[in-house]
Scaffold this motif. Structure first.
Motif, PDB file in Angstrom:
ATOM      1  N   MET A   1       0.828  -1.188   0.000  1.00 52.32           N
ATOM      2  CA  MET A   1       0.000   0.000   0.000  1.00 52.32           C
ATOM      3  C   MET A   1       0.874   1.254   0.000  1.00 52.32           C
ATOM      4  N   ALA A   2       0.244   2.377  -0.240  1.00 51.82           N
ATOM      5  CA  ALA A   2       0.945   3.647  -0.161  1.00 51.82           C
ATOM      6  C   ALA A   2       0.902   4.169   1.269  1.00 51.82           C
ATOM      7  N   THR A   3       1.919   4.921   1.636  1.00 48.76           N
ATOM      8  CA  THR A   3       2.022   5.492   2.977  1.00 48.76           C
ATOM      9  C   THR A   3       1.875   6.999   2.910  1.00 48.76           C
ATOM     10  N   PHE A   4       0.928   7.539   3.671  1.00 52.27           N
ATOM     11  CA  PHE A   4       0.770   8.990   3.725  1.00 52.27           C
ATOM     12  C   PHE A   4       1.970   9.594   4.445  1.00 52.27           C
ATOM     13  N   LEU A   5       2.538  10.641   3.847  1.00 50.24           N
ATOM     14  CA  LEU A   5       3.703  11.300   4.441  1.00 50.24           C
ATOM     15  C   LEU A   5       3.337  12.624   5.094  1.00 50.24           C
ATOM     16  N   LYS A   6       2.733  13.526   4.329  1.00 46.85           N
ATOM     17  CA  LYS A   6       2.378  14.822   4.902  1.00 46.85           C
ATOM     18  C   LYS A   6       1.532  15.616   3.924  1.00 46.85           C
ATOM     19  N   ASP A   7       0.821  16.605   4.463  1.00 45.93           N
ATOM     20  CA  ASP A   7       0.153  17.599   3.635  1.00 45.93           C
ATOM     21  C   ASP A   7       1.178  18.662   3.237  1.00 45.93           C
ATOM     22  N   ILE A   8       1.042  19.148   2.010  1.00 45.78           N
ATOM     23  CA  ILE A   8       1.923  20.213   1.524  1.00 45.78           C
ATOM     24  C   ILE A   8       1.047  21.394   1.123  1.00 45.78           C
ATOM     25  N   PRO A   9       1.310  22.576   1.668  1.00 43.82           N
ATOM     26  CA  PRO A   9       0.430  23.723   1.380  1.00 43.82           C
ATOM     27  C   PRO A   9       0.445  24.100  -0.089  1.00 43.82           C
ATOM     28  N   PRO A  10      -0.706  24.504  -0.626  1.00 46.04           N
ATOM     29  CA  PRO A  10      -0.784  24.867  -2.048  1.00 46.04           C
ATOM     30  C   PRO A  10       0.206  25.949  -2.458  1.00 46.04           C
ATOM     31  N   GLU A  11       0.537  26.862  -1.551  1.00 47.23           N
ATOM     32  CA  GLU A  11       1.459  27.936  -1.923  1.00 47.23           C
ATOM     33  C   GLU A  11       2.846  27.415  -2.292  1.00 47.23           C
ATOM     34  N   ASP A  12       3.185  26.224  -1.820  1.00 46.74           N
ATOM     35  CA  ASP A  12       4.494  25.656  -2.169  1.00 46.74           C
ATOM     36  C   ASP A  12       4.542  25.163  -3.615  1.00 46.74           C
ATOM     37  N   PHE A  13       3.384  25.148  -4.277  1.00 41.27           N
ATOM     38  CA  PHE A  13       3.315  24.728  -5.682  1.00 41.27           C
ATOM     39  C   PHE A  13       3.053  25.895  -6.628  1.00 41.27           C
ATOM     40  N   ARG A  17      -1.287  16.065  -0.949  1.00 38.73           N
ATOM     41  CA  ARG A  17      -0.990  15.106   0.126  1.00 38.73           C
ATOM     42  C   ARG A  17       0.085  14.132  -0.389  1.00 38.73           C
ATOM     43  N   ALA A  18       1.280  14.257   0.135  1.00 40.75           N
ATOM     44  CA  ALA A  18       2.395  13.430  -0.326  1.00 40.75           C
ATOM     45  C   ALA A  18       2.291  12.021   0.236  1.00 40.75           C
ATOM     46  N   HIS A  19       2.556  11.045  -0.636  1.00 38.41           N
ATOM     47  CA  HIS A  19       2.575   9.637  -0.250  1.00 38.41           C
ATOM     48  C   HIS A  19       3.867   9.004  -0.779  1.00 38.41           C
ATOM     49  N   SER A  20       4.228   7.886  -0.185  1.00 36.18           N
ATOM     50  CA  SER A  20       5.304   7.061  -0.732  1.00 36.18           C
ATOM     51  C   SER A  20       4.758   5.676  -1.017  1.00 36.18           C
ATOM     52  N   PHE A  21       5.312   5.035  -2.058  1.00 34.78           N
ATOM     53  CA  PHE A  21       4.919   3.669  -2.399  1.00 34.78           C
ATOM     54  C   PHE A  21       5.995   3.085  -3.294  1.00 34.78           C
ATOM     55  N   ASN A  22       6.070   1.774  -3.323  1.00 33.25           N
ATOM     56  CA  ASN A  22       7.062   1.097  -4.160  1.00 33.25           C
ATOM     57  C   ASN A  22       6.419   0.763  -5.505  1.00 33.25           C
ATOM     58  N   GLY A  23       6.625   1.643  -6.461  1.00 29.99           N
ATOM     59  CA  GLY A  23       5.985   1.475  -7.768  1.00 29.99           C
ATOM     60  C   GLY A  23       6.556   0.352  -8.599  1.00 29.99           C
ATOM     61  N   ASP A  55       6.400   0.125 -12.282  1.00 29.65           N
ATOM     62  CA  ASP A  55       7.486   0.939 -12.807  1.00 29.65           C
ATOM     63  C   ASP A  55       8.736   0.073 -12.970  1.00 29.65           C
ATOM     64  N   LYS A  56       8.803  -0.609 -14.087  1.00 26.12           N
ATOM     65  CA  LYS A  56       9.919  -1.504 -14.363  1.00 26.12           C
ATOM     66  C   LYS A  56      11.224  -0.718 -14.383  1.00 26.12           C
ATOM     67  N   GLY A  57      12.208  -1.217 -13.674  1.00 26.80           N
ATOM     68  CA  GLY A  57      13.503  -0.560 -13.636  1.00 26.80           C
ATOM     69  C   GLY A  57      13.696   0.361 -12.447  1.00 26.80           C
ATOM     70  N   ASN A  58      12.607   0.657 -11.721  1.00 34.63           N
ATOM     71  CA  ASN A  58      12.731   1.481 -10.523  1.00 34.63           C
ATOM     72  C   ASN A  58      13.074   0.610  -9.324  1.00 34.63           C
ATOM     73  N   GLN A  59      13.412   1.263  -8.218  1.00 34.27           N
ATOM     74  CA  GLN A  59      13.688   0.539  -6.981  1.00 34.27           C
ATOM     75  C   GLN A  59      13.310   1.402  -5.788  1.00 34.27           C
ATOM     76  N   GLY A  60      12.891   0.739  -4.712  1.00 31.22           N
ATOM     77  CA  GLY A  60      12.592   1.452  -3.480  1.00 31.22           C
ATOM     78  C   GLY A  60      11.326   2.281  -3.549  1.00 31.22           C
ATOM     79  N   GLU A  61      11.181   3.147  -2.557  1.00 30.37           N
ATOM     80  CA  GLU A  61       9.985   3.972  -2.436  1.00 30.37           C
ATOM     81  C   GLU A  61      10.047   5.187  -3.361  1.00 30.37           C
ATOM     82  N   SER A  62       8.922   5.487  -3.998  1.00 31.49           N
ATOM     83  CA  SER A  62       8.762   6.727  -4.757  1.00 31.49           C
ATOM     84  C   SER A  62       7.926   7.706  -3.935  1.00 31.49           C
ATOM     85  N   PHE A  63       8.116   8.982  -4.226  1.00 31.01           N
ATOM     86  CA  PHE A  63       7.386  10.067  -3.549  1.00 31.01           C
ATOM     87  C   PHE A  63       6.434  10.669  -4.564  1.00 31.01           C
ATOM     88  N   ILE A  64       5.136  10.695  -4.260  1.00 25.07           N
ATOM     89  CA  ILE A  64       4.155  11.214  -5.204  1.00 25.07           C
ATOM     90  C   ILE A  64       3.281  12.255  -4.531  1.00 25.07           C
TER      91      ILE A  64
END
Length: 221
Positions: free
Chosen positions: A1-13, A134-140, A96-105
């Motif tokens: 499953m994906a893991t919730f990391l944190k909320d990121i304020p819209p102004e940062d985008f 809302r940032a999450h991590s998961f192993n794609g 995601d063939k060729g990737n490794q570990g957790e991705s940040f989305i």
């Protein structure tokens, strides 16, 4: 499953959205299997038999590359070599063939829907994760994943790590955005000792290569 990391304020985008609206990213024909939409990679990439090198997107769009690096320094908590920038990208279930570990989305922009879905199997409806600011991590590379349809303008960033080619053992180049002659350029410190500065029109060699490591560089998607 994906893991919730944190909320990121819209102004940062805000600066990212302004730049992506000013000049939308291009379609990527290499991602037709994974889905449909605009999608481009920045950072260090690998492609076919070329050695890993800095994506040409970085020096074609140095201001956007700087924004991505600044965002990563502030928010990204996983090891990464590259970041996929997506605009209205509708992904089908894939790994995601060729990737490794957790991705940040994380998703951003004025849209509804578009949630990340982690599937147990292809027909499985999956577990839905809201990534809108809302940032999450998961192993794609291991988890089958897709995203739901959306309305509006959806952007997303996926910071990821990939598996080094077995034939390559010389490390990776680094890059930073620098001011040169009143404009933004990308400086690349290569693994052979060379230092380059590049933009969409020119390339200057600041330091010549010290050693020969083989395989052509200066490539990207």
């Amino acid at each position: 499953m994906a893991t919730f990391l944190k909320d990121i304020p819209p102004e940062d985008f805000a600066a990212l959205i302004d730049e992506l609206e000013r000049q939308p990213i291009q379609m990527n024909p290499d991602r037709r299997v994974a889905g449909k939409g605009r999608s481009q990679a920045f950072g260090v990439v690998k492609r076919m038999s070329y050695r890993p090198w800095v994506s040409r997107n970085c020096w074609l769009r140095p201001y956007l590359w700087k924004l991505l690096q600044d965002f990563a320094a502030k928010h990204v908590t996983v090891p990464w070599k590259a970041v996929q920038v997506n605009m209205n990208y509708q992904s089908q279930p894939h790994r995601d063939k060729g990737n490794q570990g957790e991705s940040f989305i994380v998703g951003f922009g004025d849209y509804t829907g578009g949630e990340l879905v982690i599937h147990a199997t292809q027909p499985d409806p999956g577990v839905i994760h809201d990534t809108h600011y809302r940032a999450h991590s998961f192993n794609g590379s291991k988890l089958l994943h897709s995203n739901l349809p959306h309305t509006g303008n959806k952007y997303s960033l996926v910071f990821f790590d990939w598996v080094m080619p077995s034939w390559w053992e010389h490390g990776l180049p680094s890059s930073e955005v620098v001011d040169h002659e009143g404009d933004l350029w990308v400086q690349v410190d290569d693994v052979d000792g060379a230092v380059y500065i590049l933009n969409k029109q020119k390339r200057h060699t600041i330091v010549e290569p010290v050693i020969s490591v083989g395989r052509i560089g200066l490539v990207g998607p």
